[in-house]
Structures are given as structure tokens and as C-alpha cells.
Write a protein that holds these residues in place. Structure first.
Motif, PDB file in Angstrom:
ATOM      1  N   ALA A 154      97.453 -37.670 -80.974  1.00  0.00           N
ATOM      2  CA  ALA A 154      98.277 -36.702 -80.249  1.00  0.00           C
ATOM      3  C   ALA A 154      97.522 -35.380 -80.130  1.00  0.00           C
ATOM      4  N   PHE A 155      97.692 -34.701 -78.999  1.00  0.00           N
ATOM      5  CA  PHE A 155      96.974 -33.445 -78.797  1.00  0.00           C
ATOM      6  C   PHE A 155      97.751 -32.536 -77.840  1.00  0.00           C
ATOM      7  N   GLN A 156      97.401 -31.273 -77.894  1.00  0.00           N
ATOM      8  CA  GLN A 156      97.935 -30.268 -76.986  1.00  0.00           C
ATOM      9  C   GLN A 156      96.995 -30.159 -75.786  1.00  0.00           C
ATOM     10  N   PRO A 157      97.438 -30.524 -74.590  1.00  0.00           N
ATOM     11  CA  PRO A 157      96.559 -30.399 -73.427  1.00  0.00           C
ATOM     12  C   PRO A 157      96.457 -28.938 -72.981  1.00  0.00           C
ATOM     13  N   LEU A 158      95.567 -28.685 -72.053  1.00  0.00           N
ATOM     14  CA  LEU A 158      95.490 -27.349 -71.471  1.00  0.00           C
ATOM     15  C   LEU A 158      96.820 -27.023 -70.791  1.00  0.00           C
ATOM     16  N   PRO A 159      97.344 -25.821 -70.970  1.00  0.00           N
ATOM     17  CA  PRO A 159      98.709 -25.504 -70.508  1.00  0.00           C
ATOM     18  C   PRO A 159      98.814 -25.280 -69.004  1.00  0.00           C
ATOM     19  N   PHE A 160      98.542 -26.339 -68.239  1.00  0.00           N
ATOM     20  CA  PHE A 160      98.796 -26.282 -66.807  1.00  0.00           C
ATOM     21  C   PHE A 160     100.204 -26.786 -66.532  1.00  0.00           C
ATOM     22  N   SER A 161     100.741 -26.428 -65.392  1.00  0.00           N
ATOM     23  CA  SER A 161     102.148 -26.714 -65.099  1.00  0.00           C
ATOM     24  C   SER A 161     102.462 -28.209 -65.081  1.00  0.00           C
ATOM     25  N   TRP A 162     101.491 -29.038 -64.732  1.00  0.00           N
ATOM     26  CA  TRP A 162     101.746 -30.472 -64.624  1.00  0.00           C
ATOM     27  C   TRP A 162     101.567 -31.220 -65.948  1.00  0.00           C
ATOM     28  N   ASN A 163     101.080 -30.545 -66.973  1.00  0.00           N
ATOM     29  CA  ASN A 163     100.867 -31.207 -68.267  1.00  0.00           C
ATOM     30  C   ASN A 163     102.074 -31.026 -69.174  1.00  0.00           C
ATOM     31  N   PRO A 164     102.479 -32.083 -69.906  1.00  0.00           N
ATOM     32  CA  PRO A 164     103.514 -31.908 -70.929  1.00  0.00           C
ATOM     33  C   PRO A 164     102.944 -31.155 -72.132  1.00  0.00           C
ATOM     34  N   THR A 165     103.811 -30.813 -73.067  1.00  0.00           N
ATOM     35  CA  THR A 165     103.348 -30.052 -74.237  1.00  0.00           C
ATOM     36  C   THR A 165     102.530 -30.912 -75.182  1.00  0.00           C
ATOM     37  N   THR A 166     102.769 -32.218 -75.180  1.00  0.00           N
ATOM     38  CA  THR A 166     102.032 -33.140 -76.059  1.00  0.00           C
ATOM     39  C   THR A 166     101.608 -34.368 -75.275  1.00  0.00           C
TER      40      THR A 166
ATOM     41  N   VAL B 277      84.825 -28.668 -62.609  1.00  0.00           N
ATOM     42  CA  VAL B 277      86.100 -27.986 -62.857  1.00  0.00           C
ATOM     43  C   VAL B 277      87.224 -29.003 -63.007  1.00  0.00           C
ATOM     44  N   LEU B 278      87.227 -30.014 -62.166  1.00  0.00           N
ATOM     45  CA  LEU B 278      88.241 -31.061 -62.284  1.00  0.00           C
ATOM     46  C   LEU B 278      88.148 -31.777 -63.625  1.00  0.00           C
ATOM     47  N   TYR B 279      86.926 -32.050 -64.070  1.00  0.00           N
ATOM     48  CA  TYR B 279      86.739 -32.712 -65.360  1.00  0.00           C
ATOM     49  C   TYR B 279      87.236 -31.823 -66.504  1.00  0.00           C
ATOM     50  N   LEU B 280      86.970 -30.532 -66.418  1.00  0.00           N
ATOM     51  CA  LEU B 280      87.453 -29.603 -67.440  1.00  0.00           C
ATOM     52  C   LEU B 280      88.971 -29.635 -67.519  1.00  0.00           C
ATOM     53  N   ALA B 281      89.643 -29.590 -66.368  1.00  0.00           N
ATOM     54  CA  ALA B 281      91.099 -29.584 -66.347  1.00  0.00           C
ATOM     55  C   ALA B 281      91.686 -30.918 -66.776  1.00  0.00           C
ATOM     56  N   ALA B 282      90.994 -32.013 -66.473  1.00  0.00           N
ATOM     57  CA  ALA B 282      91.569 -33.340 -66.734  1.00  0.00           C
ATOM     58  C   ALA B 282      91.263 -33.860 -68.127  1.00  0.00           C
ATOM     59  N   ARG B 283      90.085 -33.555 -68.680  1.00  0.00           N
ATOM     60  CA  ARG B 283      89.629 -34.298 -69.851  1.00  0.00           C
ATOM     61  C   ARG B 283      89.292 -33.450 -71.073  1.00  0.00           C
ATOM     62  N   PHE B 284      89.357 -32.130 -70.984  1.00  0.00           N
ATOM     63  CA  PHE B 284      88.911 -31.344 -72.137  1.00  0.00           C
ATOM     64  C   PHE B 284      89.802 -31.581 -73.353  1.00  0.00           C
ATOM     65  N   GLY B 285      91.108 -31.519 -73.174  1.00  0.00           N
ATOM     66  CA  GLY B 285      92.019 -31.677 -74.308  1.00  0.00           C
ATOM     67  C   GLY B 285      91.918 -33.039 -74.956  1.00  0.00           C
ATOM     68  N   SER B 286      91.851 -34.098 -74.164  1.00  0.00           N
ATOM     69  CA  SER B 286      91.780 -35.455 -74.703  1.00  0.00           C
ATOM     70  C   SER B 286      90.457 -35.708 -75.413  1.00  0.00           C
TER      71      SER B 286
END
Length: 493
Positions: A374-386, A174-183
Motif C-alpha cells: 500500500a502507498f500514498q500516490p502523488l496527490p493528483f485529483s484522479w488518484n485515491p488517497t491509497t 512527465v507522464l511516467y513521473l505522474a503515473a509511476r513514481f508513487g508505485s
């Protein structure tokens, strides 16, 4: 006396202005001389007459992507899986995992450890022999050897990277999904775009994803080729990671149908070369193997099972670049040994414009060949939009080289200046070049193409053998040249 001082100050100011103007004038003509010295005869490769059909900002060497966005189904499924889990301190732990994975190094080889230990032993033995420490004076020979062994092991622990295999249980998955999926999705999309742009007719039917993790390759491939791919074979040693990837394909719930059909998960890579795939991808997986021998064997297996393209992606660090060059050499050397099987040989498709040794790796201060997306990360509160992913990649293609375009690859951010452009490139002759392109010296077409290019693009230019730009940069540091702009190296890892 005050009048004399004012006159003296006025005279000094005039001399300063005179010399400053002279320096600026000499610098101007010197910079024009640099452009001429480095680039006497480059020209746009307009053999296909592309400039009559597309604007300069869309020339065929353009390969960069704008901001990559995640599919909405992935965003909703990932949010459901993460929020439903019982993982605590999610923000801090995802950031820690990202930093750890970025800074991770290759496992140390037994031969390297023994060599470093022997070197430390010789150095410490000499130091202890000349030491006047009371602790050493009272010990016999056997005790001294034990003390030497203890000190060698202590020093070795500080110099050898302690590699550990990551065991992806349910929480770490789960941590890997939240941290690395977008990148990971962004880097894979950029590699796929390279094939789509240069070989638009390629439509794979089968795909193998080695080290599939959360399933970024599946979603990226489906986004690029849609229903063309009929079978996705995902291989990951973690059963929990495979289960999470399966749930993500179902929108986060087992009660739903798979959003992408034809996906199969396995924990082990089939070694038999009888089953081959049009497209094989290994993204951020080589560093999970415990030794160089395992990496080489895995690359050989993946290459035997490749019918079309083999894509390898790693972190844009020295470690990631070295592992990709190791894989590149493994494949090229294997094909040389089996040259009688011409139909099964291959070549480097990207990013290298040549099969020669990497010039970046050969430099005294080795720097990685990497790119950003450049990419859109998963929209968690701690992630910026880009966000931006810095990665290294390698694409190998089966069959003889059909692409006659040997355009150089831009390996650093393009520096746009008034009336001239700096391009740092890896060329087809295996050298790194720094071209200073102006419209006056090289023509409007080449100047506009260079000005509209980005880091990672190919510049559609022909450099003749008479061009002094074919001389390596290190040999151009004479009286008629200036050093390469050092600020560009800031973008390196």
C-alpha cells in the motif's frame, strides 16, 4: 389426507436436519484431521528466545510495511514539474501508460519467432492443400508460395507480441513521473525494508541505480539510510529523464540546491568491474532491454559490480517473475562456474528461502511470485488517497550464506478463520506447502505468530523431516486431505 401430508413433510424435515447435522459433524472432524495430517510436528523456531522479548505481532518474520508515504519534498517537486508542463489530457494518458506498462511482455526472441513460423507454415500448407477455395485453384506454384507466406505473416502478427522500445522524451517522462513514481517508490521501500529488518547493521556508502528513471531509488535509499550513502550513481539512457530526475532533486527549480547530495547521472552503464557498489538496484528496467542476451549481459555486469546487495524489481506478472528467475539462474550458474572464487560468490537473500528452482514456475498453470504494498500516490485529483502496488522482487547478496534461519515465505494472503489459520508458503526444501495451523495442535505461540503474519512475511517455524507438510501439495490430494483453497488464487495477476 391433509394430516397424512403434514406428517410426511414433518418426517422429511427431520431426516434433512439429521443428515445435515451429520454432515457438519463429519466436516468438523475431517477438518481437524486435515490439520493433524498436514502438520504433525511444526514448531516455532525460538532459538533466539525472541518470544520472551517481543509480542507475537512483532515476531522477527514480520516484514510487511504499512502504507508508504512519499516525502513532502517529492510531492511538491513532482506537482511543480507536472503542472508546469504542457502535457494535455493528463489523467487519461497517465492511466493509459500505467495499463500499458503493466501488460507489457518481453521481446520475442528470433528462435521463438522462427519456430512459431515453421509451425504455422506446416499447418497452413496442409490446410491449403486440402482447400477448395477458387482463389487457390487458379494459382501456380510460385503464387501459392507467396499466398502461403502472406498468410503465415498475418497469423504470426496475431500470435507474437509486438515489443517496442519506449523513447522517453520530455512529455513521456512527465507522464511516467505522474503515473509511476508513487508505485515504484513503494516497491523499492519494501525491498529496502527487507534488508533493514534482517541486517540492521548494513549501512551502504555507494549506490548504483540502473534504469534510474525519475529517481525513486534515490529518494527511497535516502529515506532508509540517510547520510550513510555518499555516492549515488544513476544510469538511464534517456537524457530527458535524467534532466527531470535532477530537477526533482532541486525541488522543481534549477535555482535551488540539491536536496540529496552526491547524486550523479549518466546515460551509459560502465562495464568495468573495478568500481563496485555496496548496493545496486534495477527497478522496472529489465523489460526495457531488447533481447534475452542483453538482459543476461546486463545482469552479469551488475553482479560483477556488486559488493553487497543486488536488488531487482519488476511487475508482479508472469512476465516480471520470469525475468527475475532468469536473472536468478544467471547469477547462480555464473557463481557455480567460478566456484574457485569463493569470496565473490553469492546467494539468494529474498524472497526465496532456497537456491532451488522456483516451485511456482514449475507448476502446470504457472503463477507469479508477487507481493503487494500500500502507498500514498502523488496527490493528483484522479488518484485515491491509497493505492496498492503488486510487484515481484529478487535480492541477491555477495558472500557465503550467514543467515541460518531458513524460515518459509508466505506466498499468498493469510486466511484467518475461527480457531485456525491457512498459510500458503514456499519452504526451504523448494516445495509449496499449505499449512492449517491451530492453537490446539501446534501451540499458542505458532498460532499467534501465523495469525499476525501477512502476505510476504516469513513464518518463524521449523518443519521437521517427519512432518507430512514437507510433502508437496499435489501429492497430498488423497482421501485424508482436502484440496487447497482455490479462492486464494484470485489475488494472482
Amino acid at each position: 389426507m391433509p394430516c397424512f401430508r403434514r406428517a410426511l413433510a414433518s418426517l422429511g424435515a427431520k431426516r434433512v436436519r439429521f443428515f445435515a447435522g451429520r454432515v457438519r459433524s463429519e466436516a468438523y472432524y475431517f477438518s481437524r484431521g486435515l490439520a493433524a495430517a498436514l502438520n504433525q510436528s511444526p514448531q516455532v523456531d525460538n532459538t533466539s528466545d525472541f518470544l520472551q522479548r517481543v509480542p507475537h505481532r512483532k515476531h522477527p518474520g514480520i516484514l510487511h510495511l504499512k502504507r508508504v508515504t512519499l516525502p513532502q519534498a517529492v510531492v511538491e517537486g513532482a506537482q511543480a514539474l507536472v503542472y508546469r508542463s504542457n502535457v494535455t489530457q493528463l489523467e487519461d494518458r497517465t492511466k493509459d501508460l500505467s495499463h500499458y506498462l503493466w501488460s507489457r511482455k518481453r521481446p520475442a526472441e528470433d528462435g521463438d519467432i522462427r519456430g512459431r513460423a515453421n509451425e504455422l507454415e506446416k499447418r497452413l500448407r496442409l490446410k491449403m492443400a486440402s482447400s477448395r477455395e477458387p482463389v487457390l485453384q487458379d494459382k501456380n506454384e510460385e503464387a501459392l508460395e507467396e499466398e502461403l507466406k502472406r498468410r503465415v505473416m498475418a497469423a504470426l502478427r496475431g500470435k507474437i507480441y509486438h515489443w517496442q522500445q519506449l523513447m522517453y522524451d520530455k512529455e513521456l517522462s512527465v507522464l511516467y513521473l505522474a503515473a509511476r513514481f508513487g508505485s515504484g517508490y513503494a516497491a523499492v521501500m519494501r525491498a529496502f525494508h527487507e534488508i533493514q529488518k534482517r541486517v540492521p547493521d548494513f549501512a551502504p556508502k555507494t549506490l548504483l541505480d540502473f534504469g534510474s528513471g525519475a529517481g525513486t531509488v534515490i529518494w527511497a535509499a535516502h529515506e532508509c539510510w540517510g547520510s550513510s550513502i555518499r555516492e549515488y550513481m544513476c544510469v538511464d539512457s534517456s537524457a530527458e529523464m535524467n534532466e527531470m530526475s535532477e530537477l526533482l532533486l532541486r525541488g522543481g527549480s534549477n535555482s535551488q540546491e540539491k536536496l540529496i547530495p552526491g547524486v550523479h547521472h549518466r546515460q551509459f552503464l560502465p562495464v568495468s568491474p573495478k568500481v563496485r557498489y555496496d548496493l545496486i538496484v534495477s527497478a522496472y528496467s529489465l523489460n526495457e532491454l531488447p533481447s534475452q542476451r542483453d538482459r543476461v549481459q546486463t545482469i552479469e555486469t551488475l553482479w560483477r559490480k556488486t559488493d553487497g546487495y543486488l536488488i531487482l524489481i519488476e511487475n508482479g506478472t508472469k512476465e516480471g517473475h520470469h525475468m527475475l528467475m532468469e536473472a536468478r539462474d544467471t547469477i547462480l550458474n555464473q557463481d557455480d562456474d567460478r566456484s574457485r572464487q569463493k569470496a565473490r560468490t553469492g546467494h539468494v537473500f529474498a524472497p526465496c528461502p532456497h537456491p532451488l528452482p522456483c516451485p511456482l514456475k514449475a507448476k502446470k498453470e504457472s503463477v507469479p511470485c508477487n507481493f503487494i504494498q500500500a502507498f500514498q500516490p502523488l496527490p493528483f485529483s484522479w488518484n485515491p488517497t491509497t493505492m496498492w502496488e503488486k510487484f515481484s522482487f529478487l535480492i541477491m547478496r555477495r558472500g557465503p550464506k550467514e543467515d541460518i534461519e531458513e524460515w518459509p515465505r508466505i506466498t499468498l494472503p493469510v486466511q484467518r478463520r475461527p480457531r485456525h489459520v491457512h498459510c500458503h508458503m514456499c519452504c526451504s526444501d523448494g516445495t509449496l506447502q499449505h499449512m492449517v495451523i491451530t492453537a490446539h495442535k501446534h501451540g499458542r505461540d505458532l498460532y499467534r505468530c501465523a495469525r499476525n503474519s501477512e502476505w510476504g512475511d516469513r513464518l518463524p517455524v521449523i518443519i521437521t523431516s517427519k512432518d507430512s507438510a514437507s510433502t508437496p501439495i499435489d501429492e497430498q490430494q488423497g482421501e485424508d486431505c482436502v484440496p487447497v483453497v482455490q479462492s486464494a488464487d484470485v489475488h494472482r495477476a
